[in-house]
Design a protein around this motif. Structure first.
Motif, mmCIF file in Angstrom:
data_model
loop_
_atom_site.group_PDB
_atom_site.id
_atom_site.type_symbol
_atom_site.label_atom_id
_atom_site.label_comp_id
_atom_site.label_asym_id
_atom_site.label_seq_id
_atom_site.Cartn_x
_atom_site.Cartn_y
_atom_site.Cartn_z
ATOM 1 N N UNK A 256 36.311 37.484 32.286
ATOM 2 C CA UNK A 256 37.617 37.693 32.682
ATOM 3 C C UNK A 256 37.272 38.039 34.118
ATOM 4 N N UNK A 257 37.905 37.231 35.070
ATOM 5 C CA UNK A 257 37.850 37.278 36.483
ATOM 6 C C UNK A 257 39.358 37.436 37.044
ATOM 7 N N UNK A 258 39.712 38.765 37.466
ATOM 8 C CA UNK A 258 40.948 39.027 38.139
ATOM 9 C C UNK A 258 40.833 39.672 39.353
ATOM 10 N N UNK A 259 42.128 40.214 39.786
ATOM 11 C CA UNK A 259 42.182 41.185 40.852
ATOM 12 C C UNK A 259 43.641 41.318 41.153
ATOM 13 N N UNK A 260 43.779 42.440 41.822
ATOM 14 C CA UNK A 260 45.329 42.846 41.820
ATOM 15 C C UNK A 260 45.646 42.922 43.594
ATOM 16 N N UNK A 261 46.822 42.665 43.870
ATOM 17 C CA UNK A 261 47.190 42.840 45.157
ATOM 18 C C UNK A 261 48.229 43.932 45.336
ATOM 19 N N UNK A 262 47.654 44.538 46.259
ATOM 20 C CA UNK A 262 48.139 46.379 46.565
ATOM 21 C C UNK A 262 48.557 46.273 47.988
ATOM 22 N N UNK A 263 49.603 46.185 48.240
ATOM 23 C CA UNK A 263 50.064 46.590 49.844
ATOM 24 C C UNK A 263 49.414 45.377 50.713
ATOM 25 N N UNK A 264 49.435 44.313 50.159
ATOM 26 C CA UNK A 264 48.957 43.091 50.724
ATOM 27 C C UNK A 264 47.454 42.984 50.535
ATOM 28 N N UNK A 265 46.674 43.775 50.067
ATOM 29 C CA UNK A 265 45.336 43.661 50.025
ATOM 30 C C UNK A 265 44.691 43.333 48.386
ATOM 31 N N UNK A 266 43.742 42.460 48.465
ATOM 32 C CA UNK A 266 43.295 41.965 47.350
ATOM 33 C C UNK A 266 41.783 42.493 46.578
ATOM 34 N N UNK A 267 42.013 42.971 45.341
ATOM 35 C CA UNK A 267 40.462 43.193 44.782
ATOM 36 C C UNK A 267 40.141 41.854 44.082
ATOM 37 N N UNK A 268 38.758 42.036 43.566
ATOM 38 C CA UNK A 268 38.353 40.597 42.785
ATOM 39 C C UNK A 268 37.126 41.152 42.005
ATOM 40 N N UNK A 269 37.355 41.364 40.697
ATOM 41 C CA UNK A 269 36.311 41.786 40.007
ATOM 42 C C UNK A 269 36.185 40.491 38.760
ATOM 43 N N UNK A 270 35.111 40.836 38.088
ATOM 44 C CA UNK A 270 34.877 39.962 36.840
ATOM 45 C C UNK A 270 34.182 40.753 35.858
#
Lengths: 400, 400
Positions: A256-270
C-alpha cells in the motif's frame, strides 16, 4: 514588499525565498527571471515563492533599491485568486509586489516579457532567463520576438537553483509536513485496524478508505493515486491499474503506497501487509526491514545520498537480490522532489538539515510477491548534541 | 503485426491509428518518430497508439514492407506491464512490434535513438522527429549526440498531427466514452437526489460522493479534482481550493464541475444547483441555459467552432454580460483535448463526425454567484437523414 519581510512568519518565508533568488540572479547577472505555470507546463515554484496556487506567469526583477533585492510581478489568470493567496496580506499596490492580469498580455508570455521589460526600462542586451523546460520551438519564438535581449534557457539555471533551495525545507514547510505526517500516521493506524477487522477487504476498499480519511482530516486529498496491490499484484513496482477490486491483505504480501496532500505539501509512505508467509517470503520481508533500518541509520547531515543507496544495494546483493528502483527522493510541494537518493555516479546530493525525503527499499518477485517499506525522514540537528534525524512517519510491515 | 490489423476491434483500432501516422510520416519524409512519456513530460499518445499506459519511449519506424506501413519499438520502463497492455494479444516477438526495456538504453532517449537507428540501419541524413515539447537545452543534447541525423523538433509536426487525429474518436473510443457518460449521468441523478434529501450538505460531501460513486461503478476515479463551489464561492471560474467544508446547495448558486475516468477516457460536466434565487440570479441562470441550448443547436458537421463560441458571446453581450473563459474543448484520454471551442481569430477547428467535446457557457458575478452548464456532445451523422449530434451527458440546472 516591506510586509513580506516584517510581518508573520508566513510572509517572511516568501521574502526569504525571494531574497535567495535575487542573490542568485545577481551572481548570474540575470536582470529578469520569468516563471510559467500553465496547464501544459506546471511549475510549483510560483506557489513556493508567492503562495499563489497557480496558472500564472511570475516575473522577478532584480533591483538593488528593494529591501529584498528585487521586485515581483505576478501575472495571474485569476487575479481575485492571486489577491487572496499571493503574499497573504501584502497589498497588490505595494511597490515591490504587484499582481496583474495575464490577459493584459493576450496570454502570450513573450508579449508579457516585452511589455514588462519596457515598463521597467530594462536596457537592451540584458540577460532575461526563461524556464528551462521551454520547448525548442517555443524558445525560437521568444528569441524572434525579443531581439533586444539575451534570452537565457538552460539546464543549470534558475530551475536547478530552485530545486536545490527547495530540497532544504524552511521552518514553515517543516511545520506543514509534520502535520501532514501526523495525519498520514493516523491513517496508517486506522488502516491496520480495518484490515485486521476485515472492513478493508479489497484494493479498492483500501484506496477509498485513504481518500476518505485524508479529506476528513483536513487534507486536500491524496498526493498521488494510491497504489494498493494485493498478493496477486504486489510483485509489480507500481501496479497498474493502481488499484482494482481484487482482494487485499490475504495470504502473502500486499503493498500500500500512498500519501496525503496537506496545505499543498505531500507525504509518501509504503506499508506492506504480510499474512501466513512461507520461508522465502519471510526472508524477503526481513531483508527489506533490515535495509530500511540500515538506510535510516545512515541519514545524517553531511552524508552523500549515493552512499546510503549503495549500502542498501550491497546488503541486497549479499542475498543475491536486486532492487529495481532508486532508494528514495525528497518530498515537498510535489511527491517527487530533491534530494535524489540513488546509487548512481551522477548523484552528488549530500544531506543537510531541513531536507525531508523518503527511504523506500523494496524487493519484488513474480512468485513470492513484493515488499516495500517507505518512510519520510527529516534531517534535523547538525551538532552531536542533537539527534541527527527524525522519522516523521510510522509506516511498517504489518503482520496479520 | 498482422494481429493488430486482423484480430479484435481493439487491436485493429491501434493498427488503424498507427497506419495514419505512418502515412503522415511518409508525406513528411520522417524515417523515425520518437514519443516520450515520462514523469516530467507525459504523452498520452503512447497509450493511444499502443494501449500501454505509460512510462516509455515509443519509436515508429516507417517501413513500406510492413502491412501497416511501419514497425513499432516500445521501450518500456516496466516491460511486464507493457506485455500485459500493449497491443493486447500481439506478441512482443512479432516482427512488426517489439517491446524492449528502457533500461537497455541507460534511460537516455538520445542513446535509445542512436542504438535503434543503428539496429535499423537508418541512413545518415535521415529525418528523425522528437517530441515538440523537448526543452531547448535537451534539444541541444540530442543534436550534439546524434550528428549523423537531421533531428526535427517543431510545433506543427507529429504532435499537432496526433492532436488532429485524436480530436476525431474512432468506434472503440466512442463506445468507451458512451459508457463513461452513462456512469456520469447516473452520478448526476444520484447527486440531485442526495442534495434534495440533505445527505450532501457541504462541498466536501459532494466531492467525496462523486469519487466514491465513480469508483463503485467501475471507473478509475474522477478525471480531475472535482470543483464543488457553494453559493459563497461559485463566482470564481475555478474555485480554489477545489472544494472546502463550506455549505453546498443552500440559498443562491452552487457549481459542481466533475468528470469520471473510465477505461482511460474522461468525461467533463458542470451542474448548477439553484435555490431561492432573486430576480437577477434567475436572469443569470436563464441566460446560461439559453446559451447552452444555442450552442448545442449549432453543433453540426462542418460548423466552425469559433462561430458557435461567437454566437454565445453575442447572446451574452446583448445582456451586457461577458463569459471569462472559452466555450468548450474536446475530451478523450485527457479532460482537455481538441477541438478548441473558442471565439478567437486563430481558432480554425471545424466540427466533424466522431468529435466529442464540451459546451460550457458560464457567467460569474461576485454578488450573485456563478452559473455554468456543461455537457459532452458527440457529432454523429454527416447526412441530412441522420441526427447531427448527440448530447451524451445530462448535466442541468437543478432548481431546489
Amino acid at each position: 514588499m516591506e510586509k513580506l519581510s516584517n510581518n508573520s512568519s508566513k510572509e517572511s518565508s516568501y521574502a526569504a525565498r525571494l531574497e535567495k533568488i535575487y542573490n542568485w540572479m545577481a551572481e548570474e547577472n540575470i536582470t529578469l527571471l520569468m516563471l510559467e505555470d500553465t496547464e501544459t507546463r506546471r511549475d510549483l515554484n510560483i506557489r513556493w515563492l508567492t503562495g499563489h496556487p497557480g496558472d500564472a506567469l511570475l516575473f522577478l526583477y532584480r533591483d538593488s533599491t528593494s529591501s529584498i533585492g528585487g521586485r515581483v510581478i505576478l501575472a495571474a489568470w485569476d487575479v481575485n485568486l492571486a489577491k487572496l493567496y499571493a503574499f497573504k496580506s501584502s497589498p497588490a499596490s505595494d511597490a515591490d509586489a504587484v499582481i496583474v492580469s495575464y490577459n493584459d498580455f493576450d496570454r502570450k508570455p513573450s508579449k508579457a516579457i516585452a511589455m514588462i521589460a519596457q515598463k521597467l526600462k530594462i536596457p537592451a542586451g540584458s540577460r532575461i532567463e526563461i524556464p528551462s523546460v521551454t520547448p525548442y520551438p517555443v524558445f525560437l519564438n521568444y528569441v524572434g520576438d525579443l531581439t533586444d535581449y539575451d534570452i537565457i534557457c538552460r539546464e543549470n539555471g534558475a530551475a536547478a537553483e530552485m530545486r536545490k533551495l527547495r530540497a532544504v525545507k524552511d521552518e514553515d514547510e517543516i511545520a506543514i509536513l509534520r502535520k501532514a505526517a501526523a495525519i498520514t500516521n493516523e491513517i496508517i493506524n486506522s488502516l491496520e485496524k480495518n484490515v485486521i477487522a476485515g472492513t478493508i477487504k479489497t484494493e479498492a476498499d483500501a484506496a477509498l478508505f485513504i481518500e476518505t480519511e485524508a479529506r476528513r482530516q483536513g487534507c486536500d486529498g491524496t498526493s498521488f493515486g494510491t497504489i494498493a496491490a494485493g498478493p496477486q499484484r504486489s510483485y509489480a513496482i507500481h501496479a497498474f491499474p493502481s488499484w482494482t477490486h481484487a482482494p487485499f491483505g490475504g495470504q502473502g504480501l500486499s503493498i500500500l503506497d500512498f500519501g496525503v496532500n496537506y496545505g499543498g505539501y505531500c507525504t509518501d509512505v509504503t506499508l506492506t501487509f504480510a499474512r501466513d508467509l512461507d520461508v522465502k517470503q519471510e526472508k524477503l520481508v526481513n531483508l527489506v526491514e533490515k535495509a530500511a533500518k540500515l538506510a535510516v541509520s545512515m541519514a545524517h547531515n553531511g552524508t552523500r545520498t549515493k552512499d546510503i543507496a549503495a549500502a542498501v544495494d550491497t546488503l541486497f546483493s549479499k542475498s543475491k537480490k536486486k532492487m529495481p528502483h532508486g532508494l528514495g527522493h525528497g518530498i515537498g510541494l510535489q511527491e517527487h522532489e530533491y534530494p535524489v537518493i540513488r546509487n548512481s555516479s551522477d548523484n552528488d546530493w549530500v544531506l543537510s538539515p531541513g531536507m525531508i525525503f523518503t527511504v523506500e527499499p523494496g524487493l519484488y518477485d513474480p512468485l513470492l510477491g513484493g515488499c516495500r517499506l517507505e518512510n519520510d525522514i527529516l534531517i534535523t540537528g547538525n551538532s552531536s548534541s542533537q539527534p541527527e534525524h527524525e522519522i516523521l512517519t510510522n509506516a511498517r510491515i504489518i503482520r496479520l
